[in-house]
Design an enzyme around this catalytic site. Structure first.
Site, mmCIF file in Angstrom:
data_model
loop_
_atom_site.group_PDB
_atom_site.id
_atom_site.type_symbol
_atom_site.label_atom_id
_atom_site.label_comp_id
_atom_site.label_asym_id
_atom_site.label_seq_id
_atom_site.Cartn_x
_atom_site.Cartn_y
_atom_site.Cartn_z
ATOM 1 N N CYS A 112 40.170 38.421 24.290
ATOM 2 C CA CYS A 112 41.586 38.999 24.834
ATOM 3 C C CYS A 112 41.672 38.092 26.153
ATOM 4 C CB CYS A 112 41.709 40.106 25.739
ATOM 5 S SG CYS A 112 42.989 40.769 26.608
ATOM 6 N N CYS A 115 43.605 39.842 29.621
ATOM 7 C CA CYS A 115 43.307 40.916 30.481
ATOM 8 C C CYS A 115 41.744 41.451 29.433
ATOM 9 C CB CYS A 115 43.615 41.980 30.908
ATOM 10 S SG CYS A 115 43.446 43.410 31.186
ATOM 11 N N SER A 116 41.826 42.747 28.830
ATOM 12 C CA SER A 116 40.551 43.077 28.587
ATOM 13 C C SER A 116 40.477 44.330 26.921
ATOM 14 C CB SER A 116 39.368 43.923 29.284
ATOM 15 O OG SER A 116 40.873 45.151 29.610
ATOM 16 N N CYS A 117 42.112 43.694 26.439
ATOM 17 C CA CYS A 117 42.321 44.339 25.367
ATOM 18 C C CYS A 117 41.302 44.344 24.127
ATOM 19 C CB CYS A 117 43.337 44.157 24.650
ATOM 20 S SG CYS A 117 44.898 45.273 25.142
#
Lengths: 210, 102
Positions: A112, A115-117
């Protein structure tokens, strides 16, 4: 005791002045949300428990079954959320959930960049390295270099496809089934399916010789 | 110009640190608050993502992961009228009082 108090409980014990500016604001927001009746302590506690209960073991079950049952794999690829529901894995919070299968010629790697999906219902919380700026930067233009750092040297002829996750799209990689595992049970196979192999930066573990 | 969060392909990158830190209580709380806010329909993932992505560059790069989560959740809760920043300030002071002096 680091976990004497759960996240849904009031922190009576001090001193907690060592908390950072933002950590203190998290406790303040929590208190205000409860005071205003927006959420309850029980809601927060249950959510924390649910999060703790989600681990890569969920993904490993899906992968081991996909390795052993072609019909299961076909259904998993066709409708992953439905199959998750049948397996008792609540993936309803994912909008689109896509299964990617590694082959001899094509490998998939998930990132991702923004971000951090991450497919949390299937793999739990993302590891720190997945959220790190260096992984987010390099996964898209140096996937082979990233895999090399994880200990995987890919032949040039293998194609690498990098998938950039979004708020609405999450991925799970089915790694290649290790050689020499024909006689293993589903439970034994599950132990070979690591979190990192389902993100796509590593292979599944090799079968341990008897 | 690209925003700070849009870092895919940035050539200024080094080796990946694969160490894992043990989550603190406040980080578990930050995680749980974000999830609960989602489940309760208070916010959607793309909304907190937007709040995180429009943080100024210095803050984005200096805050830790869950600090960014808390900051973005605060932005959304304030924007949507669930609470004001002043209420949060007052609550922090109240909690500090309760926790006692270091």
């Amino acid at each position: 005791m680091a976990h004497e108090h759960g996240p849904g409980e009031e922190h009576e014990a001090g001193p907690r002045h060592e908390l950072s500016h933002w950590a203190k604001r998290a406790y303040a927001m929590r208190a205000l949300l409860i005071e205003k009746g927006v959420v309850t302590e029980e809601d927060i506690r249950q959510q924390a428990e649910l999060t703790e209960s989600r681990t890569p073991a969920n993904g490993a079950r899906l992968v081991a079954l996909a390795w052993t049952e072609p019909e299961f794999k076909a259904r998993l690829v066709a409708d992953p959320k439905k199959v998750c529901a049948e397996m008792g894995i609540d993936a309803t919070t994912l909008n689109e959930f896509v299964i990617l299968e590694n082959t001899d010629r094509v490998r998939h790697m998930v990132v991702c960049t923004l971000c951090s999906c991450y497919p949390r219902p299937i793999l739990g919380r993302p590891p720190d390295w997945y959220k790190s700026f260096n992984y987010r930067k390099r996964a898209v233009n140096d996937p082979r270099g990233v895999m090399r750092e994880f200990g995987l040297e890919l032949p040039d002829e293998v194609e690498v496809r990098v998938h950039d996750s979004t708020a609405d799209m999450r991925y799970l990689v089915i790694p290649a089934r290790p050689a020499g595992t024909e006689d293993l049970s589903v439970e034994e196979l599950e132990k070979l399916v690591t979190r990192d192999s389902m993100i796509g930066v590593m292979d599944a573990l090799p079968a341990v010789p008897e | 110009m690209r925003s700070t969060h849009d870092m895919g392909g940035d050539p200024e990158a080094g080796p990946i640190d694969r160490s894992q830190h043990q989550l603190d209580d406040w980080e578990i709380l930050a995680d749980a608050l974000n999830q609960v806010a989602g489940v309760k329909g208070i916010k959607r993932t793309d909304e907190t993502r937007r709040a995180r992505e429009e943080m100024d560059s210095k803050a984005y790069l200096s805050l830790s992961y869950y600090e960014r989560w808390i900051a973005s959740l605060e932005t959304i809760l304030v924007e949507k009228g669930f609470m004001t920043r002043e209420e949060i300030d007052r609550k922090v002071a109240e909690l500090e009082e309760k926790w006692g002096e270091p």
